[in-house]
Structures are given as structure tokens and as C-alpha cells.
Design a protein around this motif. Structure first.
Motif: not given
Length: 165
Positions: A57-62, A86-91
């Protein structure tokens, strides 16, 4: 009293689900103020991998909203999760942050919002700056075993404090 197998399975699942949902990891992340050279706010990814180094899981992406150009420089996260989803990146994406202290939390769920299986995992924090440095720090842990820890500061991160209970 006769206890049936489905009742036992339901009881075990309920205990496992409750244990996973009751634990929470708090992450106090510090981004240091850097006064030398050209400064750009860093790109930051915080995520969980299992014992086979598989993204959970990704907790944060800034990141800045400039497409994927600099996102690829968060190398490990990009290879594990970003380039194929790409959906994960956008979300997950939110704006870069200036120097300061930030609080994040994780509730033990996977990217699909399901409880992770008991076992060994690793928290990873990757910080990258345009025309700057890149640091990747890790902390292994066992799911559902409480701990307090600090990850030593690097050039791109301040001290990271972890509390899991």
C-alpha cells in the motif's frame, strides 16, 4: 455444547480482522529546511512492502502536478507501484510540501482496503528533490506487534518517528 467448523472459522476471522483493524502506525515525518543551492520542494513517497519486497500500500505520495516526468525519480516506489498503476498515482497524489513536520497514519490495510496477512513488512520513505538529493529509508516491522522507533535523519529527511500500537 457442539461448536461447528464454520463458527470456528468465523470466530478466527473476526479476531484476525479485529487485530488488524485495531492497530495503527503513526508516522511523524520531518522535511528539513535546505538553504544551500537551488531548492525545490521534494517529491515524497511513503509505502509498505511485504517480506518479498512487494508493494502492499502507498500511504502518501507528494509531487508537483507536472505529469510523470519527475515522479520517475522516486525510483523504488516508481518501479514497485507507480509505473504500472496510473490510477494509483492519480488517487494518491497530493501537492509537494515545504520544509516542516507532517503526521501520517496507516491502519494496516492494503491498497485494496483489505487487512494484510500477519507477517513481516517494511515501511519505506523515499524523498527526492529536483536538482537535489535522493534518500530512501526503511524500517522493518511485524504486523500487529507494537513498537516505537526513530529513523535517523538524512540529507533529505529529518528524523522520522514511528509509533505502532
Amino acid at each position: 455444547m457442539k461448536i461447528t467448523l464454520p463458527l470456528i472459522i468465523f470466530w478466527c476471522f473476526s479476531i484476525s480482522f479485529h487485530a488488524n483493524s485495531a492497530m495503527q502506525m503513526n508516522i511523524d515525518l520531518t522535511l528539513p529546511e535546505i538553504t544551500q543551492g537551488q531548492y525545490h520542494r521534494p517529491y515524497v513517497a511513503v509505502w509498505i512492502e511485504d517480506s518479498q519486497s512487494k508493494h502492499q500500500t502507498t500511504i502518501a505520495l507528494w509531487r508537483e502536478d507536472k505529469g510523470f516526468k519527475w515522479l520517475k525519480d522516486i525510483r523504488r516506489w516508481w518501479r514497485k507501484a507507480g509505473r504500472d498503476d496510473k490510477a494509483l498515482v492519480d488517487a494518491m497524489t497530493s501537492a509537494t510540501r515545504p520544509a516542516g513536520q507532517y503526521q501520517l497514519s496507516w491502519n494496516g490495510l492494503s491498497q485494496n482496503n483489505t487487512p494484510l496477512e500477519p507477517g513481516k513488512y517494511t515501511l519505506l520513505v523515499e524523498v527526492v528533490r529536483e536538482h537535489g538529493g535522493r534518500n530512501l529509508v526503511k524500517h522493518p516491522f511485524v504486523l500487529n506487534e507494537s513498537f516505537n522507533a526513530q529513523i535517523a535523519p538524512t540529507a533529505e529527511t529529518g528524523t522520522i518517528t514511528l509509533t505502532y500500537q
